[in-house]
Motif scaffolding. Structure first.
Motif, PDB file in Angstrom:
ATOM      1  N   PHE A  59      -1.121  -0.458   3.976  1.00 53.51           N
ATOM      2  CA  PHE A  59      -1.586   0.615   3.209  1.00 53.51           C
ATOM      3  C   PHE A  59      -2.725   0.410   2.190  1.00 53.51           C
ATOM      4  N   GLU A  60      -2.926  -0.710   1.925  1.00 52.79           N
ATOM      5  CA  GLU A  60      -3.996  -0.992   0.962  1.00 52.79           C
ATOM      6  C   GLU A  60      -5.506  -0.760   1.268  1.00 52.79           C
ATOM      7  N   PRO A  61      -5.728  -0.772   2.663  1.00 54.24           N
ATOM      8  CA  PRO A  61      -7.014  -0.205   2.911  1.00 54.24           C
ATOM      9  C   PRO A  61      -7.236   1.255   2.914  1.00 54.24           C
ATOM     10  N   PHE A  62      -6.107   2.054   2.858  1.00 51.89           N
ATOM     11  CA  PHE A  62      -6.323   3.411   2.615  1.00 51.89           C
ATOM     12  C   PHE A  62      -6.177   4.090   1.070  1.00 51.89           C
ATOM     13  N   TYR A  63      -6.053   3.142   0.278  1.00 53.76           N
ATOM     14  CA  TYR A  63      -5.917   3.439  -1.295  1.00 53.76           C
ATOM     15  C   TYR A  63      -7.100   4.104  -1.644  1.00 53.76           C
ATOM     16  N   GLY A  64      -6.839   5.387  -2.177  1.00 58.28           N
ATOM     17  CA  GLY A  64      -8.318   6.106  -2.661  1.00 58.28           C
ATOM     18  C   GLY A  64      -8.560   7.090  -1.574  1.00 58.28           C
ATOM     19  N   LYS A  65      -8.261   7.023  -0.460  1.00 60.80           N
ATOM     20  CA  LYS A  65      -8.547   8.101   0.532  1.00 60.80           C
ATOM     21  C   LYS A  65      -7.198   9.421   0.558  1.00 60.80           C
ATOM     22  N   THR A  66      -7.884  10.409   0.938  1.00 59.67           N
ATOM     23  CA  THR A  66      -7.150  11.490   0.752  1.00 59.67           C
ATOM     24  C   THR A  66      -6.116  11.720   2.019  1.00 59.67           C
ATOM     25  N   SER A  67      -4.995  12.289   2.026  1.00 64.85           N
ATOM     26  CA  SER A  67      -3.945  12.437   3.181  1.00 64.85           C
ATOM     27  C   SER A  67      -4.901  13.097   4.287  1.00 64.85           C
ATOM     28  N   ILE A  68      -5.858  13.810   4.080  1.00 67.59           N
ATOM     29  CA  ILE A  68      -6.476  14.385   5.291  1.00 67.59           C
ATOM     30  C   ILE A  68      -7.443  13.432   5.941  1.00 67.59           C
ATOM     31  N   GLU A  69      -8.115  12.491   5.120  1.00 66.77           N
ATOM     32  CA  GLU A  69      -8.944  11.457   5.767  1.00 66.77           C
ATOM     33  C   GLU A  69      -8.128  10.315   6.512  1.00 66.77           C
ATOM     34  N   ILE A  70      -6.578  10.376   6.086  1.00 64.50           N
ATOM     35  CA  ILE A  70      -6.005   9.280   6.793  1.00 64.50           C
ATOM     36  C   ILE A  70      -5.602  10.049   7.965  1.00 64.50           C
ATOM     37  N   GLU A  71      -5.257  11.169   7.874  1.00 60.46           N
ATOM     38  CA  GLU A  71      -4.901  11.881   9.112  1.00 60.46           C
ATOM     39  C   GLU A  71      -6.097  11.786  10.042  1.00 60.46           C
ATOM     40  N   GLU A  72      -7.119  11.939   9.707  1.00 64.06           N
ATOM     41  CA  GLU A  72      -8.337  12.056  10.749  1.00 64.06           C
ATOM     42  C   GLU A  72      -8.514  10.526  11.206  1.00 64.06           C
ATOM     43  N   HIS A  73      -8.409   9.674  10.211  1.00 60.76           N
ATOM     44  CA  HIS A  73      -8.572   8.324  10.672  1.00 60.76           C
ATOM     45  C   HIS A  73      -7.595   7.931  11.801  1.00 60.76           C
ATOM     46  N   PHE A  74      -6.427   8.356  12.048  1.00 57.75           N
ATOM     47  CA  PHE A  74      -5.728   7.992  13.162  1.00 57.75           C
ATOM     48  C   PHE A  74      -5.723   9.135  14.284  1.00 57.75           C
ATOM     49  N   ASN A  75      -6.678  10.014  14.121  1.00 55.11           N
ATOM     50  CA  ASN A  75      -6.763  11.145  14.997  1.00 55.11           C
ATOM     51  C   ASN A  75      -5.660  11.900  15.395  1.00 55.11           C
ATOM     52  N   LEU A  76      -4.904  12.338  14.095  1.00 57.61           N
ATOM     53  CA  LEU A  76      -3.922  13.123  14.175  1.00 57.61           C
ATOM     54  C   LEU A  76      -4.088  14.552  14.045  1.00 57.61           C
ATOM     55  N   LYS A  77      -3.390  15.398  14.378  1.00 60.29           N
ATOM     56  CA  LYS A  77      -3.298  16.689  14.208  1.00 60.29           C
ATOM     57  C   LYS A  77      -2.068  17.265  13.826  1.00 60.29           C
ATOM     58  N   LEU A  78      -1.675  17.232  12.432  1.00 64.85           N
ATOM     59  CA  LEU A  78      -0.386  17.666  12.026  1.00 64.85           C
ATOM     60  C   LEU A  78      -0.165  18.872  11.109  1.00 64.85           C
ATOM     61  N   ASN A  79       0.840  19.336  11.162  1.00 69.32           N
ATOM     62  CA  ASN A  79       1.048  20.323  10.410  1.00 69.32           C
ATOM     63  C   ASN A  79       1.320  19.990   9.000  1.00 69.32           C
TER      64      ASN A  79
END
Length: 461
Positions: free
Chosen positions: A250-270
């Motif tokens: 998780f530590e590499p994603f500290y400070g990132k928004t939920s949307i940025e995390i979603e985009e990092h993994f190429n997800l399209k979530l509701n």
């Protein structure tokens, strides 16, 4: 009946029990068994089926082959699958001796390295002699599980060495727990070697989630629903604690928004779905979204995603499962579902609102201290008393019902509030009519952690 020098012979004889009851398997002599107490199914099984006297020896039951017999109750799900009714209690922890041991030569490992398991279907309407035995097999721990169990054992042992046996909690560990054994009366307290404070008697136990994993393997249920955090590569390279492995993901994603995390993994979530943050957690851990997290399931870990306001206060209190009014008054604190949940390990994922966006701040494994668990008993006691008296609704103002249930201003840790989207449809039966409203059903309620407690005792510590 069986060859005591052959594990295969013993296991084969045990498997003859499947789909039978003790009454059917043991014959007429069993009618005079004379055993009383919670553990009597196992005692009867030992004496009348396997032909040896029940005992509390440090040796395994079948010492010639190093195999320990354990029986445990099942519950049946609507889909026909079986789940464990409770944790699997193993041997008592001897505080005065265990600190001298190493895991590989420990009394725990000597007794429990190889288990012979007999699972029976619990039915409150039947005598225990008529419980149907559904699953029988032996169990040896897979290497990846054994590494975690060894770490759990070592954690428990270190706490004893540090003079903190009285602070042991099931939430301390992952698969192997230290559960209380016996009543909370003074007679169930024991001396510990490095502190004059007496500690509750405890036993090693396999967490209920881990027992479910064993049951699924014996029943040969589909295992494709689980994804693993620990890969073979992780295990071969090194095995720091599972907590460190999870946090490091998780530590590499500290400070990132939920949307940025979603985009990092190429997800399209509701993003409005209840599963949104749970899916982000799975993605970060490398788990497919359609699968459960195997290690979390085995360890009974409670995953809680918390959204923080700018002042670090959660935007809402933290809920627990709905309780049934009839069930809660028929239980006691020690065996209550609420206490059982509080004794588990939690995994908190904290997001904070920044410019109307949710930013991942940190994750944290946490378990409640024994003192806080006991303090929360006040909330449970008052809730039970309120239901038993039939005095739930205090007053109705402007169509809103105010109750006698403990509220968030009364207690530092927890309170009771509705757990329903429609307070008039989502109801369950009361054991006694409410005196003010005369209703026989009432809105679903549950216990909640106070938001301030989460901020002060979990997030900021």
């Amino acid at each position: 009946m069986y060859n005591v020098n052959s594990a295969d012979s013993i296991i084969g004889f045990a498997k003859l029990l499947k789909d039978q009851t003790l009454r059917q398997a043991c014959g007429v002599e069993i009618e005079k068994h004379g055993y009383k107490g919670k553990g009597n199914f196992g005692q009867i099984l030992e004496k009348f089926y396997f032909g040896y006297e029940p005992n509390s020896d440090t040796e395994p039951d079948f010492k010639e082959v190093g195999m320990e017999l354990k029986s445990s109750p099942l519950k049946s799900l609507k889909n026909g699958e079986f789940r464990s009714k409770e944790r699997l209690v193993l041997n008592i922890i001897n505080y005065l001796e265990v600190h001298k041991e190493e895991f590989e030569t420990s009394s725990f490992w000597k007794k429990n390295a190889h288990l012979l398991l007999v699972f029976y279907l619990h039915d409150r309407d039947l005598e225990l002699l008529d419980y149907i035995i559904k699953l029988v097999d032996d169990w040896k721990y897979p290497n990846e599980d054994l590494l975690i169990i060894k770490q759990d054992w070592e954690f428990i042992n270190q706490k004893i060495k540090d003079g903190k046996a009285h602070e042991l909690s099931e939430g301390d560990t992952f698969y192997l727990g230290a559960c209380t054994k016996g009543s909370t009366a003074l007679k169930s307290f024991r001396n510990q070697p490095f502190n004059e404070v007496k500690a509750k008697q405890r036993a090693y136990s396999l967490k209920q989630g881990y027992v479910n994993h064993i049951i699924a393997n014996i029943a040969q249920e589909e295992q494709a629903v689980y994804g693993k955090i620990l890969t073979q590569e992780t295990i071969l390279e090194h095995l720091p604690s599972i907590e460190k492995i999870v946090v490091s993901k998780f530590e590499p994603f500290y400070g990132k928004t939920s949307i940025e995390i979603e985009e990092h993994f190429n997800l399209k979530l509701n993003r409005l779905a209840k599963s949104y943050f749970a899916n982000l957690t799975k993605a970060i851990l490398g788990i497919s979204l359609d699968k459960k997290i195997e290690e979390f399931e085995k360890a009974d870990i409670q995953v809680k995603t918390v959204r923080l306001k700018e002042n670090n206060l959660p935007d809402q209190h933290i809920s627990f499962p709905i309780f049934k009014y009839q069930e809660i008054i028929n239980s006691n604190w020690e065996s209550s579902n609420f206490k059982n949940i509080l004794e588990q390990k939690f995994f908190f994922v904290f997001y904070q609102f920044e410019n109307k966006k949710l930013v991942l701040k940190k994750v944290k494994f946490w378990n409640m201290s024994n003192s806080d668990i006991e303090e929360t008993k006040v909330v449970w006691d008052k809730t039970v008393e309120t239901i038993e008296k039939g005095e739930i609704v205090k007053e109705i103002k402007n169509g809103r019902r105010f109750t006698y249930f403990p509220n968030s201003s009364e207690h530092r840790i927890s309170h009771v509030r509705p757990h329903a989207t429609d307070i008039y449809k989502n109801v369950n039966s009361l054991p006694k009519k409410d005196k003010l409203t005369k209703v026989e059903e009432y809105t679903n309620h549950s216990f909640w952690f106070n938001a301030k407690y989460v901020k002060d005792e979990i997030y900021l510590k």
